[in-house]
Design a protein around this motif. Structure first.
Motif, mmCIF file in Angstrom:
data_model
loop_
_atom_site.group_PDB
_atom_site.id
_atom_site.type_symbol
_atom_site.label_atom_id
_atom_site.label_comp_id
_atom_site.label_asym_id
_atom_site.label_seq_id
_atom_site.Cartn_x
_atom_site.Cartn_y
_atom_site.Cartn_z
ATOM 1 N N LYS A 191 0.973 -1.092 0.010
ATOM 2 C CA LYS A 191 0.032 -0.028 0.101
ATOM 3 C C LYS A 191 0.905 1.163 0.186
ATOM 4 C CE LYS A 191 -3.960 -2.369 2.588
ATOM 5 N NZ LYS A 191 -4.717 -2.064 3.595
ATOM 6 N N ILE A 192 0.719 2.234 -0.796
ATOM 7 C CA ILE A 192 1.313 3.491 -1.029
ATOM 8 C C ILE A 192 0.431 4.557 -0.641
ATOM 9 C CG2 ILE A 192 2.579 4.934 -2.416
ATOM 10 C CD1 ILE A 192 3.261 2.550 -3.966
ATOM 11 N N GLN A 193 0.463 5.232 0.279
ATOM 12 C CA GLN A 193 -0.413 6.371 0.758
ATOM 13 C C GLN A 193 0.082 7.809 0.208
ATOM 14 O OE1 GLN A 193 -3.467 6.652 2.955
ATOM 15 N NE2 GLN A 193 -3.363 8.589 2.059
ATOM 16 N N ILE A 194 -0.670 8.442 -0.689
ATOM 17 C CA ILE A 194 -0.112 9.675 -1.255
ATOM 18 C C ILE A 194 -0.712 10.688 -0.156
ATOM 19 C CG2 ILE A 194 -0.274 11.324 -3.032
ATOM 20 C CD1 ILE A 194 -0.386 9.064 -4.967
ATOM 21 N N PRO A 195 0.141 11.390 0.554
ATOM 22 C CA PRO A 195 -0.461 12.221 1.338
ATOM 23 C C PRO A 195 -0.999 13.655 0.523
ATOM 24 C CG PRO A 195 2.109 12.513 1.307
ATOM 25 C CD PRO A 195 1.632 11.616 0.291
ATOM 26 N N THR A 288 3.700 11.702 -18.117
ATOM 27 C CA THR A 288 2.962 12.881 -17.431
ATOM 28 C C THR A 288 3.122 12.630 -16.055
ATOM 29 O OG1 THR A 288 1.142 11.219 -17.601
ATOM 30 C CG2 THR A 288 1.402 12.825 -19.466
ATOM 31 N N PHE A 289 2.680 13.803 -15.066
ATOM 32 C CA PHE A 289 2.534 13.721 -13.598
ATOM 33 C C PHE A 289 1.138 14.098 -13.291
ATOM 34 C CE2 PHE A 289 2.579 15.960 -9.832
ATOM 35 C CZ PHE A 289 2.831 15.168 -8.914
ATOM 36 N N ASN A 290 0.352 13.405 -12.520
ATOM 37 C CA ASN A 290 -0.895 13.584 -12.197
ATOM 38 C C ASN A 290 -1.371 13.119 -10.959
ATOM 39 O OD1 ASN A 290 -3.553 14.746 -12.642
ATOM 40 N ND2 ASN A 290 -4.344 12.729 -13.293
ATOM 41 N N LYS A 291 -1.938 13.916 -9.996
ATOM 42 C CA LYS A 291 -2.530 13.385 -8.795
ATOM 43 C C LYS A 291 -1.558 12.529 -7.881
ATOM 44 C CE LYS A 291 -7.244 13.191 -10.343
ATOM 45 N NZ LYS A 291 -8.393 12.260 -10.597
ATOM 46 N N GLY A 292 -0.064 13.118 -7.921
ATOM 47 C CA GLY A 292 0.923 12.291 -7.249
ATOM 48 C C GLY A 292 1.582 11.167 -7.652
ATOM 49 N N GLN A 293 1.195 11.139 -8.846
ATOM 50 C CA GLN A 293 1.780 9.978 -9.663
ATOM 51 C C GLN A 293 2.549 10.242 -10.943
ATOM 52 O OE1 GLN A 293 0.885 5.560 -8.972
ATOM 53 N NE2 GLN A 293 -1.434 6.353 -9.335
ATOM 54 N N ILE A 294 3.556 9.526 -11.378
ATOM 55 C CA ILE A 294 4.415 9.637 -12.527
ATOM 56 C C ILE A 294 4.071 8.551 -13.358
ATOM 57 C CG2 ILE A 294 6.594 9.773 -13.663
ATOM 58 C CD1 ILE A 294 7.471 11.132 -11.141
ATOM 59 N N ARG A 308 4.928 -1.066 -22.683
ATOM 60 C CA ARG A 308 5.438 -1.418 -21.139
ATOM 61 C C ARG A 308 4.845 -0.204 -20.542
ATOM 62 N NH1 ARG A 308 11.204 -2.904 -19.046
ATOM 63 N NH2 ARG A 308 10.513 -2.853 -16.787
ATOM 64 N N GLN A 309 4.283 -0.282 -19.260
ATOM 65 C CA GLN A 309 3.815 0.712 -18.509
ATOM 66 C C GLN A 309 4.528 0.624 -17.119
ATOM 67 O OE1 GLN A 309 -0.348 -0.466 -18.688
ATOM 68 N NE2 GLN A 309 -0.715 1.481 -19.699
ATOM 69 N N ASP A 310 5.001 1.908 -16.742
ATOM 70 C CA ASP A 310 5.414 2.224 -15.418
ATOM 71 C C ASP A 310 4.816 3.230 -14.901
ATOM 72 O OD1 ASP A 310 7.805 0.175 -15.256
ATOM 73 O OD2 ASP A 310 8.106 0.859 -17.094
ATOM 74 N N GLN A 311 4.692 3.240 -13.337
ATOM 75 C CA GLN A 311 4.108 4.286 -12.431
ATOM 76 C C GLN A 311 4.860 4.484 -11.287
ATOM 77 O OE1 GLN A 311 0.176 3.568 -11.946
ATOM 78 N NE2 GLN A 311 -0.286 3.059 -14.097
ATOM 79 N N TRP A 312 4.991 5.585 -10.685
ATOM 80 C CA TRP A 312 5.560 6.017 -9.333
ATOM 81 C C TRP A 312 4.928 6.717 -8.775
ATOM 82 C CZ3 TRP A 312 7.853 5.921 -14.460
ATOM 83 C CH2 TRP A 312 8.657 4.915 -14.563
ATOM 84 N N ALA A 313 4.553 6.684 -7.404
ATOM 85 C CA ALA A 313 3.702 7.433 -6.586
ATOM 86 C C ALA A 313 4.493 8.181 -5.435
ATOM 87 C CB ALA A 313 2.570 6.464 -5.849
ATOM 88 N N TRP A 314 4.205 9.205 -5.259
ATOM 89 C CA TRP A 314 4.779 10.186 -4.047
ATOM 90 C C TRP A 314 4.203 9.619 -2.722
ATOM 91 C CZ3 TRP A 314 8.225 13.295 -2.354
ATOM 92 C CH2 TRP A 314 8.213 13.970 -1.544
ATOM 93 N N ASN A 315 5.382 9.181 -1.840
ATOM 94 C CA ASN A 315 4.711 8.865 -0.392
ATOM 95 C C ASN A 315 5.026 9.664 0.624
ATOM 96 O OD1 ASN A 315 7.350 8.742 -0.221
ATOM 97 N ND2 ASN A 315 7.730 6.276 0.344
ATOM 98 N N VAL A 344 2.808 -4.803 -8.791
ATOM 99 C CA VAL A 344 1.432 -4.033 -8.332
ATOM 100 C C VAL A 344 1.566 -3.383 -7.110
ATOM 101 C CG1 VAL A 344 0.231 -5.728 -9.841
ATOM 102 C CG2 VAL A 344 0.572 -6.243 -7.506
ATOM 103 N N SER A 345 0.568 -2.612 -6.759
ATOM 104 C CA SER A 345 0.646 -1.969 -5.453
ATOM 105 C C SER A 345 -0.923 -1.285 -5.306
ATOM 106 C CB SER A 345 1.477 -0.898 -5.041
ATOM 107 O OG SER A 345 1.246 0.245 -6.152
ATOM 108 N N LYS A 346 -1.206 -1.035 -4.076
ATOM 109 C CA LYS A 346 -2.520 -0.278 -3.948
ATOM 110 C C LYS A 346 -2.202 1.163 -3.528
ATOM 111 C CE LYS A 346 -7.022 -0.096 -1.133
ATOM 112 N NZ LYS A 346 -7.794 -0.886 -0.282
ATOM 113 N N VAL A 347 -2.719 2.142 -4.544
ATOM 114 C CA VAL A 347 -2.277 3.374 -4.221
ATOM 115 C C VAL A 347 -3.476 4.098 -3.512
ATOM 116 C CG1 VAL A 347 -1.826 5.780 -5.344
ATOM 117 C CG2 VAL A 347 -0.911 3.599 -6.127
ATOM 118 N N ILE A 348 -3.091 4.713 -2.362
ATOM 119 C CA ILE A 348 -4.351 5.337 -1.593
ATOM 120 C C ILE A 348 -4.283 6.711 -1.711
ATOM 121 C CG2 ILE A 348 -5.522 5.668 0.556
ATOM 122 C CD1 ILE A 348 -3.985 2.852 1.384
#
Length: 352
Positions: A191-195, A288-294, A308-315, A344-348
């Motif tokens: 789980k990744i919590q985006i503050p 792109t960058f949107n709602k705390g994710q690249i 190929r898809q990749d995403q990174w989230a701000w924690n 995979v992850s669950k982005v909150i």
């Protein structure tokens, strides 16, 4: 200029740091992708594996794909689905008959996307068939779709190996009497919590301006040409800009174009403090960058049918990987017949 369309060869294997058998019980599960002949497999960080088979190249006018999905754990079952194209050929009945070596194995109902779920008995028969050379056919009154078995045994063996089922009773290929205690246990989805972050005004500057050149010089000191050749060649397009996204009072995210290939483009994303000191190079293949994710999506082949898809989230401290997927075959399914993730992850997201 280097070309950035990747995985163009048909038979390939990509393994993302697969740990040794002895350490897997304690270490985090590392994802895997493997392709052989007309089949490919992706296993993710929870231990779930997804194997996809397709038609042979000689049957490209009738695309068909089967997905075999199995979670880690001794008692997990195989789930099988089939997808066909063109969709018009699935109407009006929206049903397919599974036929193996001229023997019918019942009917499969299809949804509006041309996807159908196989029964337990159909799945069992299919698993047995793809390990041999018997014809596997999906058909209706209008058309027929031939599933290739070439490469299936190697891919299913890779699934057994990844999930540590080799020679155990739950193995798909050559089951044995080895203790099931060795089988890989399923891991929880991270789980990744985006503050809450400062979604304030995004600023942009032309790269030929003083502000753009100052940033480029700073990034050149922390990035090499192989990662971001446009930083060094400065062969920017007239409309290329530096974009700065506010993250919070202490941090900001900088985006600058990094490379252009025959079929793809990539931007660099750098996390910096308010004094423009580098804290993290997240990726040089972002979009792109949107709602705390690249987000990044790259065409795998010149045809553009695989991605190929990749995403990174701000924690709250840095950007962390939140999703990765890869398909290298596709065989007529634009973007791929299935989602084949290796991470995979669950982005909150923050509450509104």
């Amino acid at each position: 200029m280097k070309q950035k369309w990747i995985y163009s060869i048909k038979t390939m294997s990509v393994t993302f740091g697969l740990a040794s058998i002895s350490s897997l019980s304690l270490a985090a599960i590392q994802g895997l992708h493997f392709s052989h002949k007309d089949w490919e497999i992706a296993c993710d960080n929870t231990g779930t594996c997804r194997a996809a088979g397709y038609q042979s190249d000689s049957d490209m006018d009738r695309p068909v794909s089967v997905l075999l999905e199995r979670a880690a754990g001794v008692n997990s079952n195989i789930k099988a689905r089939v997808q066909i194209l063109p969709l018009a050929a699935a109407t009006p009945t929206r049903q397919l008959q599974l036929q193996i070596a001229s023997t019918p194995y019942g009917v499969i109902g299809l949804n509006r996307e041309g996807i159908g779920q196989l029964s337990t008995d159909q799945t069992r028969a299919l698993l047995q068939a793809v390990q041999g050379t018997s014809p596997v056919l999906f058909k209706n009154v209008q058309s027929r779709w031939n599933l290739s078995t070439a490469g299936a045994s190697a891919v299913l063996l890779k699934m057994d190996e990844f999930q540590r089922r080799l020679s155990t009773p739950s193995a798909l290929i050559r089951p044995g009497k080895k203790s099931d205690q060795t089988v890989l246990k399923a891991a929880a989805i991270p789980k990744i919590q985006i503050p809450k972050y400062q979604s304030g005004k995004v600023t942009q500057a032309k790269l030929k301006t003083a502000a753009g050149q100052q940033m480029i010089r700073k990034l050149q000191a922390t990035t090499n040409e192989d990662q971001c050749d446009l930083l060094f060649s400065q062969n920017f397009m007239p409309d290329d800009v530096m974009t700065i996204y506010p993250i919070n009072a202490q941090n900001q995210l900088v985006q600058i174009p990094c490379w252009r290939g025959a079929y793809n483009v990539g931007s660099g994303f750098w996390l910096m403090d308010q004094n423009r000191q580098l804290k993290q190079l997240v990726t040089t293949s972002g979009e792109t960058f949107n709602k705390g994710q690249i987000f990044s999506g790259q065409k795998v082949r010149g045809l553009g049918d695989c991605v190929r898809q990749d995403q990174w989230a701000w924690n709250g401290k840095k950007f962390v990987k939140s999703f990765s997927s890869l398909t290298v075959q596709c065989k007529g399914f634009a973007g791929g017949a299935w989602n084949l993730p290796t991470y995979v992850s669950k982005v909150i997201y923050p509450a509104k």
